[in-house]
Design a protein around this motif. Structure first.
Motif, mmCIF file in Angstrom:
data_model
loop_
_atom_site.group_PDB
_atom_site.id
_atom_site.type_symbol
_atom_site.label_atom_id
_atom_site.label_comp_id
_atom_site.label_asym_id
_atom_site.label_seq_id
_atom_site.Cartn_x
_atom_site.Cartn_y
_atom_site.Cartn_z
ATOM 1 N N GLU A 27 -7.274 -13.246 -8.539
ATOM 2 C CA GLU A 27 -7.939 -12.939 -7.267
ATOM 3 C C GLU A 27 -9.307 -13.618 -7.196
ATOM 4 O OE1 GLU A 27 -6.506 -10.006 -4.630
ATOM 5 O OE2 GLU A 27 -5.507 -11.849 -5.254
ATOM 6 N N GLU A 28 -10.034 -13.609 -8.313
ATOM 7 C CA GLU A 28 -11.343 -14.262 -8.336
ATOM 8 C C GLU A 28 -11.218 -15.772 -8.154
ATOM 9 O OE1 GLU A 28 -13.407 -13.239 -11.892
ATOM 10 O OE2 GLU A 28 -13.434 -11.076 -11.450
ATOM 11 N N LEU A 29 -10.242 -16.369 -8.825
ATOM 12 C CA LEU A 29 -10.046 -17.810 -8.714
ATOM 13 C C LEU A 29 -9.606 -18.201 -7.308
ATOM 14 C CD1 LEU A 29 -8.298 -18.690 -12.109
ATOM 15 C CD2 LEU A 29 -10.707 -18.902 -11.496
ATOM 16 N N LEU A 30 -8.764 -17.376 -6.693
ATOM 17 C CA LEU A 30 -8.345 -17.647 -5.316
ATOM 18 C C LEU A 30 -9.541 -17.595 -4.383
ATOM 19 C CD1 LEU A 30 -5.907 -18.137 -3.418
ATOM 20 C CD2 LEU A 30 -5.856 -15.650 -3.061
ATOM 21 N N HIS A 31 -10.410 -16.609 -4.589
ATOM 22 C CA HIS A 31 -11.616 -16.481 -3.769
ATOM 23 C C HIS A 31 -12.498 -17.716 -3.908
ATOM 24 C CE1 HIS A 31 -15.812 -15.197 -2.953
ATOM 25 N NE2 HIS A 31 -15.251 -14.528 -1.959
ATOM 26 N N ASP A 32 -12.547 -18.272 -5.118
ATOM 27 C CA ASP A 32 -13.376 -19.462 -5.375
ATOM 28 C C ASP A 32 -12.626 -20.766 -5.104
ATOM 29 O OD1 ASP A 32 -15.499 -17.844 -6.135
ATOM 30 O OD2 ASP A 32 -14.936 -17.850 -8.245
ATOM 31 N N GLN A 33 -11.415 -20.643 -4.560
ATOM 32 C CA GLN A 33 -10.598 -21.784 -4.120
ATOM 33 C C GLN A 33 -10.079 -22.660 -5.272
ATOM 34 O OE1 GLN A 33 -12.842 -23.783 -1.017
ATOM 35 N NE2 GLN A 33 -12.290 -22.225 0.483
ATOM 36 N N TYR A 34 -9.886 -22.059 -6.424
ATOM 37 C CA TYR A 34 -9.171 -22.746 -7.508
ATOM 38 C C TYR A 34 -7.692 -22.374 -7.367
ATOM 39 C CZ TYR A 34 -13.795 -23.590 -9.476
ATOM 40 O OH TYR A 34 -15.106 -23.996 -9.664
ATOM 41 N N ASN A 35 -7.077 -22.929 -6.341
ATOM 42 C CA ASN A 35 -5.762 -22.456 -5.915
ATOM 43 C C ASN A 35 -4.656 -22.716 -6.931
ATOM 44 O OD1 ASN A 35 -7.008 -21.618 -3.605
ATOM 45 N ND2 ASN A 35 -6.242 -23.263 -2.316
ATOM 46 N N GLU A 36 -4.660 -23.888 -7.549
ATOM 47 C CA GLU A 36 -3.596 -24.189 -8.512
ATOM 48 C C GLU A 36 -3.662 -23.250 -9.708
ATOM 49 O OE1 GLU A 36 -2.271 -28.416 -9.192
ATOM 50 O OE2 GLU A 36 -4.244 -28.789 -8.326
ATOM 51 N N ALA A 37 -4.857 -23.027 -10.203
ATOM 52 C CA ALA A 37 -5.018 -22.119 -11.346
ATOM 53 C C ALA A 37 -4.628 -20.699 -10.954
ATOM 54 C CB ALA A 37 -6.459 -22.161 -11.839
ATOM 55 N N ALA A 38 -5.077 -20.277 -9.776
ATOM 56 C CA ALA A 38 -4.722 -18.934 -9.305
ATOM 57 C C ALA A 38 -3.210 -18.792 -9.189
ATOM 58 C CB ALA A 38 -5.384 -18.663 -7.956
ATOM 59 N N GLY A 39 -2.557 -19.833 -8.685
ATOM 60 C CA GLY A 39 -1.102 -19.791 -8.551
ATOM 61 C C GLY A 39 -0.402 -19.593 -9.880
ATOM 62 N N LEU A 40 -0.889 -20.258 -10.920
ATOM 63 C CA LEU A 40 -0.298 -20.077 -12.254
ATOM 64 C C LEU A 40 -0.440 -18.623 -12.718
ATOM 65 C CD1 LEU A 40 -1.532 -23.283 -14.131
ATOM 66 C CD2 LEU A 40 0.801 -22.777 -13.364
ATOM 67 N N LEU A 41 -1.587 -18.047 -12.460
ATOM 68 C CA LEU A 41 -1.812 -16.660 -12.894
ATOM 69 C C LEU A 41 -0.954 -15.681 -12.093
ATOM 70 C CD1 LEU A 41 -5.676 -16.606 -13.491
ATOM 71 C CD2 LEU A 41 -3.842 -17.044 -15.121
ATOM 72 N N TYR A 42 -0.851 -15.904 -10.776
ATOM 73 C CA TYR A 42 0.017 -15.029 -9.966
ATOM 74 C C TYR A 42 1.471 -15.138 -10.439
ATOM 75 C CZ TYR A 42 -3.749 -14.310 -6.545
ATOM 76 O OH TYR A 42 -4.918 -13.962 -5.919
ATOM 77 N N GLU A 43 1.877 -16.353 -10.769
ATOM 78 C CA GLU A 43 3.240 -16.538 -11.268
ATOM 79 C C GLU A 43 3.404 -15.799 -12.591
ATOM 80 O OE1 GLU A 43 6.741 -17.281 -10.531
ATOM 81 O OE2 GLU A 43 5.537 -18.697 -9.352
ATOM 82 N N GLY A 44 2.357 -15.825 -13.427
ATOM 83 C CA GLY A 44 2.391 -15.108 -14.694
ATOM 84 C C GLY A 44 2.538 -13.603 -14.495
ATOM 85 N N VAL A 45 1.755 -13.054 -13.577
ATOM 86 C CA VAL A 45 1.855 -11.613 -13.290
ATOM 87 C C VAL A 45 3.245 -11.279 -12.770
ATOM 88 C CG1 VAL A 45 0.917 -9.702 -11.940
ATOM 89 C CG2 VAL A 45 -0.621 -11.458 -12.838
ATOM 90 N N SER A 46 3.805 -12.163 -11.942
ATOM 91 C CA SER A 46 5.150 -11.935 -11.402
ATOM 92 C C SER A 46 6.178 -11.851 -12.519
ATOM 93 C CB SER A 46 5.528 -13.060 -10.440
ATOM 94 O OG SER A 46 4.661 -13.087 -9.324
ATOM 95 N N VAL A 47 6.001 -12.669 -13.551
ATOM 96 C CA VAL A 47 6.920 -12.629 -14.697
ATOM 97 C C VAL A 47 6.736 -11.335 -15.475
ATOM 98 C CG1 VAL A 47 7.506 -13.712 -16.901
ATOM 99 C CG2 VAL A 47 7.070 -15.133 -14.888
ATOM 100 N N ILE A 48 5.477 -10.962 -15.718
ATOM 101 C CA ILE A 48 5.190 -9.732 -16.460
ATOM 102 C C ILE A 48 5.777 -8.513 -15.764
ATOM 103 C CG2 ILE A 48 3.327 -8.159 -17.147
ATOM 104 C CD1 ILE A 48 1.599 -10.612 -17.721
ATOM 105 N N GLU A 49 5.698 -8.495 -14.435
ATOM 106 C CA GLU A 49 6.104 -7.307 -13.678
ATOM 107 C C GLU A 49 7.433 -7.501 -12.936
ATOM 108 O OE1 GLU A 49 2.970 -5.691 -11.345
ATOM 109 O OE2 GLU A 49 1.602 -5.578 -13.050
ATOM 110 N N LYS A 50 8.251 -8.436 -13.407
ATOM 111 C CA LYS A 50 9.460 -8.777 -12.649
ATOM 112 C C LYS A 50 10.440 -7.609 -12.525
ATOM 113 C CE LYS A 50 11.625 -10.870 -16.744
ATOM 114 N NZ LYS A 50 12.197 -12.125 -17.295
ATOM 115 N N TYR A 51 10.374 -6.660 -13.436
ATOM 116 C CA TYR A 51 11.277 -5.516 -13.354
ATOM 117 C C TYR A 51 10.621 -4.307 -12.697
ATOM 118 C CZ TYR A 51 14.054 -8.320 -16.560
ATOM 119 O OH TYR A 51 14.774 -9.342 -17.129
ATOM 120 N N GLN A 52 9.420 -4.500 -12.223
ATOM 121 C CA GLN A 52 8.701 -3.422 -11.542
ATOM 122 C C GLN A 52 8.881 -3.575 -10.033
ATOM 123 O OE1 GLN A 52 7.180 -1.187 -13.587
ATOM 124 N NE2 GLN A 52 7.891 -2.467 -15.277
ATOM 125 N N HIS A 53 8.744 -2.503 -9.308
ATOM 126 C CA HIS A 53 8.777 -2.565 -7.848
ATOM 127 C C HIS A 53 7.387 -2.223 -7.323
ATOM 128 C CE1 HIS A 53 13.125 -3.121 -7.297
ATOM 129 N NE2 HIS A 53 13.225 -2.415 -8.414
#
Length: 463
Positions: free
Chosen positions: A121-147
């Motif tokens: 969220e901090e990186l997205l706010h600072d417009q480091y979009n590619e890095a933020a995207g990698l982290l969001y993808e990481g969280v999605s993997v960590i929580e893939k079985y969560q709703h």
């Protein structure tokens, strides 16, 4: 050197330059005692210590980054106080590979989901979009079985980050995100539905636009009624990007476009009255509300003109032209529709095209709510070129061939299948008018279109 660790390289540097550890630690702005312990203990450096050492050695800022990641996980248990600032620094210097390395070591531990999300969220706010995207993808993997709502929010962020000039890429992004949309908070859902609708507008998937718009109106209506009857102040709960009533009006605006494209002009006309004179029911006297109400009044007036014109009431054309002439950001959209009307009813609009020729080149446009959606405007421009080429060729003007070729190239660049097909069909219809050079250019563009579809089987012909 037996082991190519950060320590061994630092010690080799000290030896090569005939320095004492005290001299080097002074250069690195590290306390000499602390530096001695760092060299003798088998623990990772901190980010600030690594910065000091790098500066003292005169190497690139990210010289040790890959090894730093390895040592953070091999010399000790992961320490978030060390990893968090390093993630931020990697984003700043573009070391996405190091971010991926860190994530690969953390994705099996669900405890890191929240921590990684906060950095994203901090990186997205600072417009480091590619890095933020990698982290969001990481969280999605960590929580893939969560709703969880956080998983939905990650998928939403990734959806927005994926949107670009390619309509095919936008469709892929929308398809991946849409199953998560209803897990978002209602305030986020409204904006998400708007962005999803934009993707499907650009693809001419009008049934989807209608479906999403109706859901947007339903959610916004409920939230607007609740906001009128709650005693909580606005600051006490999360607000959507726009006021709730904006989404109610916008949903009806989108549905006007749906029924216009269905050529159900009577129903489209009925919808235009649903976002005009909204001051009669909107209980908001703010300047923001006045801007929204006035803009939708303008949209309604312009669309009423257009729908009547498509219904064949061509006597309204001069009045419509004068209406849009005072609204520069609306002129190109008007021309896109006027050229369709000209082709439908076989009328000459040369005078209109000459009058507004400065508004024909592709560029960005704005309304009271900011910049118009770029993919929609790009698709509209591709469609305009196809229609303009048809208009000139119908009048036996060979300039229409060049316009079709321009349209074919532009449509290919944005992966607009519907306009690609339109340009291909029209060119083949009038190909005997084309010169040798024009035929060669057409063949080259046609080959590029074929190769694009071969490489990208996800492409689907837009309706």
């Amino acid at each position: 050197m037996l082991n190519n660790t950060i320590r061994t390289e630092v010690l080799q540097y000290i030896q090569d330059y005939h320095l004492t550890q005290s001299q080097f630690s002074a250069r690195a702005n590290i306390n000499s005692g602390s530096f001695s312990r760092l060299i003798n203990q088998n623990k990772p450096f901190s980010m600030s210590q690594l910065d000091g050492i790098t500066k003292a050695m005169g190497v690139k800022e990210d010289h040790f980054y890959s090894r730093f990641v390895g040592e953070c996980f091999t010399l000790t248990a992961p320490d978030w106080r060390r990893l968090r600032p390093f993630l931020t620094r990697c984003a700043e210097v573009g070391r996405l590979d190091c971010i991926e390395l860190i994530l690969s070591n953390l994705l099996d531990n669900t405890n890191y989901g929240t921590l990684i999300f906060e950095v994203a969220e901090e990186l997205l706010h600072d417009q480091y979009n590619e890095a933020a995207g990698l982290l969001y993808e990481g969280v999605s993997v960590i929580e893939k079985y969560q709703h969880s709502e956080r998983l939905a929010l990650c998928r939403y962020r990734l959806f927005l980050l994926s949107l670009g000039d390619s309509l095919t890429q936008n469709l892929r992004a929308a398809t991946l995100f849409e199953p998560y949309a209803n897990r978002l908070e209602e305030t986020d859902q409204l904006e998400a539905l708007k962005h999803l609708a934009h993707v499907y507008v650009s693809l001419h998937e009008w049934h989807k636009v209608d479906e999403l718009s109706e859901e947007m109106f339903r959610l916004a209506s409920i939230q607007y009624e609740l906001s009128l009857h709650t005693k909580r102040k606005a600051a006490e709960y999360k607000q959507p990007v726009q006021p709730f009533y904006f989404y109610m009006l916008y949903a009806r605006l989108l549905q006007t476009a749906v029924y216009d494209k269905y050529e159900d002009y009577q129903k489209a006309l009925e919808y235009t009255f649903l976002y005009t004179n909204a001051d009669k029911w909107i209980h908001d006297s703010s300047d923001e509300a006045k801007v929204i109400i006035n803009q939708f009044n303008d949209f309604s007036t312009a669309n009423q003109y257009l729908i009547r014109l498509f219904m064949g009431e061509l006597d309204d054309l001069p009045d419509y032209i004068e209406y849009i002439a005072s609204r520069p950001d609306e002129i190109f959209h008007a021309l896109c529709n006027i050229i369709k009307i000209a082709n439908k009813f076989d009328i000459n609009i040369d005078v209109i095209l000459d009058r507004f020729q400065d508004h024909i080149p592709y560029k960005t446009y704005n309304c009271a709510f900011g910049e118009y959606n770029k993919p929609i405007k790009a698709e509209e421009y591709a469609s305009f070129l196809a229609d303009l080429g048809k208009y000139h060729l119908h009048r036996e003007r060979t300039q229409g061939i060049d316009i079709l070729l321009e349209g074919l190239e532009f449509a290919g660049n944005i992966s607009s299948d519907s306009n690609t097909i339109k340009c291909l069909t029209l060119f083949n219809q009038y190909r005997e008018w084309a010169s040798h050079d024009q035929l060669q250019k057409f063949n080259n563009l046609n080959s590029e279109v074929y190769l694009s579809h071969e490489k990208n089987p996800f492409n689907a012909v837009s309706k």
